[in-house]
Design a protein around this motif. Structure first.
Motif, PDB file in Angstrom:
ATOM      1  N   VAL A 196       0.851  -1.187   0.000  1.00  0.00           N
ATOM      2  CA  VAL A 196       0.000   0.000   0.000  1.00  0.00           C
ATOM      3  C   VAL A 196       0.890   1.241   0.000  1.00  0.00           C
ATOM      4  N   ARG A 197       0.526   2.211  -0.819  1.00  0.00           N
ATOM      5  CA  ARG A 197       1.285   3.464  -0.861  1.00  0.00           C
ATOM      6  C   ARG A 197       0.911   4.306   0.359  1.00  0.00           C
ATOM      7  N   PRO A 198       1.862   5.072   0.900  1.00  0.00           N
ATOM      8  CA  PRO A 198       1.567   5.906   2.072  1.00  0.00           C
ATOM      9  C   PRO A 198       0.346   6.800   1.875  1.00  0.00           C
ATOM     10  N   GLU A 199       0.173   7.333   0.672  1.00  0.00           N
ATOM     11  CA  GLU A 199      -0.952   8.240   0.418  1.00  0.00           C
ATOM     12  C   GLU A 199      -2.297   7.510   0.361  1.00  0.00           C
ATOM     13  N   ASP A 200      -2.269   6.175   0.274  1.00  0.00           N
ATOM     14  CA  ASP A 200      -3.511   5.405   0.215  1.00  0.00           C
ATOM     15  C   ASP A 200      -3.913   4.821   1.570  1.00  0.00           C
ATOM     16  N   LEU A 201      -3.107   5.073   2.594  1.00  0.00           N
ATOM     17  CA  LEU A 201      -3.437   4.553   3.926  1.00  0.00           C
ATOM     18  C   LEU A 201      -4.715   5.177   4.451  1.00  0.00           C
ATOM     19  N   GLN A 202      -5.458   4.385   5.206  1.00  0.00           N
ATOM     20  CA  GLN A 202      -6.697   4.857   5.805  1.00  0.00           C
ATOM     21  C   GLN A 202      -6.560   4.864   7.325  1.00  0.00           C
ATOM     22  N   LEU A 203      -7.284   5.750   7.956  1.00  0.00           N
ATOM     23  CA  LEU A 203      -7.241   5.885   9.405  1.00  0.00           C
ATOM     24  C   LEU A 203      -7.502   4.542  10.089  1.00  0.00           C
ATOM     25  N   GLY A 204      -6.620   4.179  11.009  1.00  0.00           N
ATOM     26  CA  GLY A 204      -6.795   2.934  11.757  1.00  0.00           C
ATOM     27  C   GLY A 204      -6.251   1.704  11.070  1.00  0.00           C
ATOM     28  N   ASP A 205      -5.632   1.857   9.887  1.00  0.00           N
ATOM     29  CA  ASP A 205      -5.046   0.704   9.200  1.00  0.00           C
ATOM     30  C   ASP A 205      -3.965   0.053  10.053  1.00  0.00           C
ATOM     31  N   HIS A 206      -3.976  -1.272  10.048  1.00  0.00           N
ATOM     32  CA  HIS A 206      -2.891  -2.055  10.646  1.00  0.00           C
ATOM     33  C   HIS A 206      -1.886  -2.289   9.527  1.00  0.00           C
ATOM     34  N   VAL A 207      -0.726  -1.690   9.646  1.00  0.00           N
ATOM     35  CA  VAL A 207       0.286  -1.785   8.593  1.00  0.00           C
ATOM     36  C   VAL A 207       1.520  -2.514   9.113  1.00  0.00           C
ATOM     37  N   TYR A 208       2.299  -3.030   8.177  1.00  0.00           N
ATOM     38  CA  TYR A 208       3.553  -3.673   8.556  1.00  0.00           C
ATOM     39  C   TYR A 208       4.572  -3.515   7.434  1.00  0.00           C
ATOM     40  N   ARG A 209       5.816  -3.709   7.793  1.00  0.00           N
ATOM     41  CA  ARG A 209       6.897  -3.735   6.810  1.00  0.00           C
ATOM     42  C   ARG A 209       7.857  -4.850   7.214  1.00  0.00           C
ATOM     43  N   TYR A 210       8.555  -5.373   6.219  1.00  0.00           N
ATOM     44  CA  TYR A 210       9.484  -6.464   6.487  1.00  0.00           C
ATOM     45  C   TYR A 210      10.840  -5.949   6.955  1.00  0.00           C
ATOM     46  N   GLY A 211      11.554  -6.797   7.674  1.00  0.00           N
ATOM     47  CA  GLY A 211      12.893  -6.485   8.141  1.00  0.00           C
ATOM     48  C   GLY A 211      13.750  -7.732   8.142  1.00  0.00           C
ATOM     49  N   LEU A 212      15.042  -7.549   8.279  1.00  0.00           N
ATOM     50  CA  LEU A 212      15.992  -8.659   8.334  1.00  0.00           C
ATOM     51  C   LEU A 212      15.788  -9.617   7.162  1.00  0.00           C
ATOM     52  N   TYR A 213      15.802  -9.044   5.950  1.00  0.00           N
ATOM     53  CA  TYR A 213      15.668  -9.819   4.716  1.00  0.00           C
ATOM     54  C   TYR A 213      14.354 -10.604   4.654  1.00  0.00           C
ATOM     55  N   GLY A 214      13.325 -10.044   5.245  1.00  0.00           N
ATOM     56  CA  GLY A 214      12.004 -10.669   5.171  1.00  0.00           C
ATOM     57  C   GLY A 214      11.743 -11.744   6.204  1.00  0.00           C
ATOM     58  N   LEU A 215      12.658 -11.917   7.170  1.00  0.00           N
ATOM     59  CA  LEU A 215      12.481 -12.968   8.165  1.00  0.00           C
ATOM     60  C   LEU A 215      11.432 -12.606   9.218  1.00  0.00           C
ATOM     61  N   TYR A 216      11.167 -11.323   9.382  1.00  0.00           N
ATOM     62  CA  TYR A 216      10.136 -10.922  10.331  1.00  0.00           C
ATOM     63  C   TYR A 216       9.436  -9.678   9.795  1.00  0.00           C
ATOM     64  N   SER A 217       8.321  -9.314  10.405  1.00  0.00           N
ATOM     65  CA  SER A 217       7.606  -8.097  10.008  1.00  0.00           C
ATOM     66  C   SER A 217       7.372  -7.221  11.233  1.00  0.00           C
ATOM     67  N   HIS A 218       7.453  -5.912  11.017  1.00  0.00           N
ATOM     68  CA  HIS A 218       7.227  -4.950  12.089  1.00  0.00           C
ATOM     69  C   HIS A 218       5.871  -4.278  11.859  1.00  0.00           C
ATOM     70  N   HIS A 219       5.065  -4.169  12.924  1.00  0.00           N
ATOM     71  CA  HIS A 219       3.668  -3.759  12.798  1.00  0.00           C
ATOM     72  C   HIS A 219       3.348  -2.454  13.523  1.00  0.00           C
ATOM     73  N   GLY A 220       2.322  -1.776  13.042  1.00  0.00           N
ATOM     74  CA  GLY A 220       1.876  -0.549  13.692  1.00  0.00           C
ATOM     75  C   GLY A 220       0.472  -0.157  13.245  1.00  0.00           C
ATOM     76  N   ILE A 221      -0.028   0.922  13.821  1.00  0.00           N
ATOM     77  CA  ILE A 221      -1.360   1.449  13.490  1.00  0.00           C
ATOM     78  C   ILE A 221      -1.207   2.841  12.885  1.00  0.00           C
ATOM     79  N   TYR A 222      -1.794   3.022  11.702  1.00  0.00           N
ATOM     80  CA  TYR A 222      -1.752   4.333  11.057  1.00  0.00           C
ATOM     81  C   TYR A 222      -2.807   5.228  11.695  1.00  0.00           C
ATOM     82  N   ILE A 223      -2.377   6.391  12.208  1.00  0.00           N
ATOM     83  CA  ILE A 223      -3.303   7.269  12.933  1.00  0.00           C
ATOM     84  C   ILE A 223      -3.626   8.559  12.161  1.00  0.00           C
ATOM     85  N   GLY A 224      -3.166   8.631  10.921  1.00  0.00           N
ATOM     86  CA  GLY A 224      -3.463   9.801  10.102  1.00  0.00           C
ATOM     87  C   GLY A 224      -2.332  10.818  10.086  1.00  0.00           C
TER      88      GLY A 224
END
Length: 204
Positions: free
Chosen positions: A21-49
């Motif tokens: 998802v592109r940053p400009e397409d995020l919606q309030l309250g979205d649960h987002v994540y991104r990969y780290g350590l060559y895709g071995l784990y994912s880091h999560h958060g809540i988009y608050i606007g």
């Protein structure tokens, strides 16, 4: 006109295949994540606007975090946008999207976490990307929950298996602490332990 249509089709295909998802397409309250350590784990958060994400990071009392061999020596200075400094700020933090996406010196793609997946389908999905839990909260309720936990830094001590960033984000969305990737790693750990016990028994 044709290029606009092609770009829209490519964006839809990318979202369907990888949940990018592109940053400009995020919606309030979205649960987002991104990969780290060559895709071995994912880091999560809540988009608050307004370009900000609230996420849970290792606390000062670090237990069960990644071994030191995985830790990067890269220590960034405070972010010029949000002031976040990884080496100082800990626990439940509020950062700009780019700080959330930062993995060492790289900016990772954003992905949207999926809720309400059928049990059988979720079994074959990559861990840390979806859950069978239903998100029954309204977006403003999710954001309010994340903000309250941030203000009070009230999500306890970070623990890779029992209390991590995915637990935090799913709690904000569902009031349930759940982490598919933690459950997966815990299962792998249990299997390895059982295998070790079986091998030792055979050797004795």
């Amino acid at each position: 006109m044709v290029m606009t249509i092609i770009n829209k089709i490519l964006t839809i295909l990318m979202q369907l295949m990888w949940k990018v998802v592109r940053p400009e397409d995020l919606q309030l309250g979205d649960h987002v994540y991104r990969y780290g350590l060559y895709g071995l784990y994912s880091h999560h958060g809540i988009y608050i606007g307004d370009g900000y994400v609230i996420h849970f990071t290792p606390t000062q009392r670090r237990k069960n975090t990644f071994p030191s061999i995985f830790k990067s020596s890269y220590k960034p200075s405070p972010c010029s946008t949000c002031g976040y400094q990884k080496s100082i700020d800990c626990g439940v933090v509020k950062t700009c999207i780019n700080c959330f996406r930062q993995d060492g010196k790289k900016l990772r793609s954003l992905h949207r976490y999926e809720y309400g997946w059928p049990l059988l389908r979720s079994k074959f999905a990559r861990r840390g990307t979806c859950t069978t839990l239903l998100d029954t909260k309204w977006p403003h309720q999710v954001v309010d929950e994340a903000n309250e936990l941030h203000v009070d830094n009230a999500f306890g001590d970070y623990n890779l298996i029992n209390n991590n960033c995915e637990h935090f984000a799913t709690y904000c969305r569902t009031d349930n602490r759940a982490s598919e990737q933690a459950a997966f790693f815990s299962g792998c750990k249990r299997i390895l332990k059982e295998a070790k016990g079986w091998i030792m028994k055979k050797l004795l």
